[in-house]
Design a protein around this motif. Structure first.
Motif, PDB file in Angstrom:
ATOM      1  N   ARG A 291      28.380 -14.015  -1.904  1.00 44.99           N
ATOM      2  CA  ARG A 291      29.367 -14.242  -0.846  1.00 44.99           C
ATOM      3  C   ARG A 291      30.772 -13.936  -1.369  1.00 44.99           C
ATOM      4  O   ARG A 291      31.576 -13.289  -0.714  1.00 44.99           O
ATOM      5  CB  ARG A 291      29.277 -15.680  -0.340  1.00 44.99           C
ATOM      6  N   HIS A 292      31.070 -14.420  -2.582  1.00 40.50           N
ATOM      7  CA  HIS A 292      32.381 -14.168  -3.186  1.00 40.50           C
ATOM      8  C   HIS A 292      32.611 -12.663  -3.365  1.00 40.50           C
ATOM      9  O   HIS A 292      33.701 -12.158  -3.066  1.00 40.50           O
ATOM     10  CB  HIS A 292      32.508 -14.895  -4.523  1.00 40.50           C
ATOM     11  N   LEU A 293      31.604 -11.941  -3.864  1.00 43.07           N
ATOM     12  CA  LEU A 293      31.753 -10.496  -4.054  1.00 43.07           C
ATOM     13  C   LEU A 293      32.009  -9.783  -2.735  1.00 43.07           C
ATOM     14  O   LEU A 293      32.820  -8.856  -2.668  1.00 43.07           O
ATOM     15  CB  LEU A 293      30.512  -9.911  -4.729  1.00 43.07           C
ATOM     16  N   SER A 294      31.346 -10.214  -1.685  1.00 42.19           N
ATOM     17  CA  SER A 294      31.569  -9.630  -0.366  1.00 42.19           C
ATOM     18  C   SER A 294      33.001  -9.876   0.098  1.00 42.19           C
ATOM     19  O   SER A 294      33.669  -8.973   0.611  1.00 42.19           O
ATOM     20  CB  SER A 294      30.571 -10.218   0.630  1.00 42.19           C
ATOM     21  N   ILE A 295      33.477 -11.093  -0.100  1.00 43.66           N
ATOM     22  CA  ILE A 295      34.867 -11.427   0.246  1.00 43.66           C
ATOM     23  C   ILE A 295      35.822 -10.585  -0.586  1.00 43.66           C
ATOM     24  O   ILE A 295      36.826 -10.068  -0.078  1.00 43.66           O
ATOM     25  CB  ILE A 295      35.118 -12.938   0.069  1.00 43.66           C
ATOM     26  N   PHE A 296      35.525 -10.422  -1.870  1.00 44.96           N
ATOM     27  CA  PHE A 296      36.373  -9.615  -2.753  1.00 44.96           C
ATOM     28  C   PHE A 296      36.473  -8.186  -2.226  1.00 44.96           C
ATOM     29  O   PHE A 296      37.565  -7.657  -2.055  1.00 44.96           O
ATOM     30  CB  PHE A 296      35.827  -9.617  -4.190  1.00 44.96           C
ATOM     31  N   GLN A 297      35.334  -7.554  -1.975  1.00 44.91           N
ATOM     32  CA  GLN A 297      35.343  -6.161  -1.536  1.00 44.91           C
ATOM     33  C   GLN A 297      36.040  -5.987  -0.189  1.00 44.91           C
ATOM     34  O   GLN A 297      36.735  -5.000   0.022  1.00 44.91           O
ATOM     35  CB  GLN A 297      33.920  -5.609  -1.478  1.00 44.91           C
ATOM     36  N   THR A 298      35.888  -6.952   0.694  1.00 44.13           N
ATOM     37  CA  THR A 298      36.520  -6.870   2.010  1.00 44.13           C
ATOM     38  C   THR A 298      38.037  -7.023   1.918  1.00 44.13           C
ATOM     39  O   THR A 298      38.773  -6.410   2.687  1.00 44.13           O
ATOM     40  CB  THR A 298      35.946  -7.952   2.944  1.00 44.13           C
ATOM     41  N   ASN A 299      38.515  -7.804   0.959  1.00 38.78           N
ATOM     42  CA  ASN A 299      39.937  -8.156   0.903  1.00 38.78           C
ATOM     43  C   ASN A 299      40.723  -7.497  -0.218  1.00 38.78           C
ATOM     44  O   ASN A 299      41.945  -7.661  -0.272  1.00 38.78           O
ATOM     45  CB  ASN A 299      40.070  -9.680   0.806  1.00 38.78           C
ATOM     46  N   ALA A 300      40.063  -6.775  -1.101  1.00 36.66           N
ATOM     47  CA  ALA A 300      40.787  -6.086  -2.172  1.00 36.66           C
ATOM     48  C   ALA A 300      41.626  -4.970  -1.574  1.00 36.66           C
ATOM     49  O   ALA A 300      41.214  -4.319  -0.626  1.00 36.66           O
ATOM     50  CB  ALA A 300      39.802  -5.522  -3.198  1.00 36.66           C
ATOM     51  N   ASN A 301      42.816  -4.748  -2.127  1.00 40.26           N
ATOM     52  CA  ASN A 301      43.681  -3.691  -1.592  1.00 40.26           C
ATOM     53  C   ASN A 301      43.221  -2.305  -2.022  1.00 40.26           C
ATOM     54  O   ASN A 301      43.672  -1.317  -1.482  1.00 40.26           O
ATOM     55  CB  ASN A 301      45.143  -3.924  -1.998  1.00 40.26           C
ATOM     56  N   ASP A 302      42.297  -2.231  -2.980  1.00 39.14           N
ATOM     57  CA  ASP A 302      41.745  -0.972  -3.443  1.00 39.14           C
ATOM     58  C   ASP A 302      40.225  -1.033  -3.263  1.00 39.14           C
ATOM     59  O   ASP A 302      39.552  -1.781  -3.967  1.00 39.14           O
ATOM     60  CB  ASP A 302      42.102  -0.765  -4.919  1.00 39.14           C
ATOM     61  N   PRO A 303      39.678  -0.281  -2.329  1.00 42.11           N
ATOM     62  CA  PRO A 303      38.233  -0.377  -2.056  1.00 42.11           C
ATOM     63  C   PRO A 303      37.351   0.060  -3.225  1.00 42.11           C
ATOM     64  O   PRO A 303      36.173  -0.256  -3.252  1.00 42.11           O
ATOM     65  CB  PRO A 303      38.034   0.529  -0.839  1.00 42.11           C
ATOM     66  N   ASP A 304      37.914   0.774  -4.191  1.00 41.53           N
ATOM     67  CA  ASP A 304      37.133   1.230  -5.346  1.00 41.53           C
ATOM     68  C   ASP A 304      37.180   0.251  -6.514  1.00 41.53           C
ATOM     69  O   ASP A 304      36.506   0.462  -7.519  1.00 41.53           O
ATOM     70  CB  ASP A 304      37.633   2.603  -5.813  1.00 41.53           C
ATOM     71  N   LEU A 305      37.964  -0.798  -6.394  1.00 43.18           N
ATOM     72  CA  LEU A 305      38.100  -1.783  -7.468  1.00 43.18           C
ATOM     73  C   LEU A 305      37.024  -2.851  -7.309  1.00 43.18           C
ATOM     74  O   LEU A 305      36.924  -3.496  -6.271  1.00 43.18           O
ATOM     75  CB  LEU A 305      39.487  -2.435  -7.424  1.00 43.18           C
TER      76      LEU A 305
END
Length: 160
Positions: free
Chosen positions: A35-49
């Protein structure tokens, strides 16, 4: 029921063999992490990070130029994984690799200005990601969760 109320859940019913995998700590930790990883990918300003790349960049920011061994210790990421992360961050121009002046066999990994700029943009997003991850918890539950996770993660006595 308010956010501050604690809901008492019934004891999970174990299947006939006496082991309900979906109620085990490893399974629940994995689901929470997913769940945390999904939140991270959705909210990171760089989609490749990725989150592990972010942790590695943060470690380089905090430690300064470091060896792979130092990054492994700082990030708790295994040697093989950190090697791949370093390669990807280098390919993106976020870090630089150089030889240690004292030991020519040792590779030193350094954050470059582009990596530093990405971190500066990412820090506010990282706070938001952490907040969204624990959004279902009240303040006391958040403190308890962090305390318990640190206690579980602490390997002082080597119980493995």
């Amino acid at each position: 029921m308010t956010a501050n109320d604690t809901e008492i859940l019934p004891e999970p019913q174990a299947p006939e063999n006496g082991y309900n995998v979906t109620e085990q700590v490893g399974h629940l930790l994995r689901k929470a992490y997913q769940r945390h990883l999904s939140i991270f990918q959705t909210n990171a300003n760089d989609p490749d990070l990725t989150s592990v790349q972010f942790v590695t960049l943060c470690a380089l920011h905090d430690l300064g130029p470091s060896s792979q061994v130092e990054l492994v210790k700082a990030t708790s990421v295994d040697q093989a994984t950190i090697r791949g992360i370093v390669e990807r961050l280098k390919a993106r121009g976020l870090i630089d690799l150089s030889k240690d002046t004292a030991d020519g066999r040792k590779v030193v990994i350094s954050l470059v200005p582009k990596g530093e700029a990405l971190l500066e943009e990412m820090y506010p997003r990282a706070h938001l990601i952490s907040e969204k991850t624990v959004s279902r918890l009240n303040p006391a539950e958040r403190i308890a969760l962090l305390y318990l996770l640190r206690k579980i993660a602490d390997d002082e006595d080597g119980d493995q």
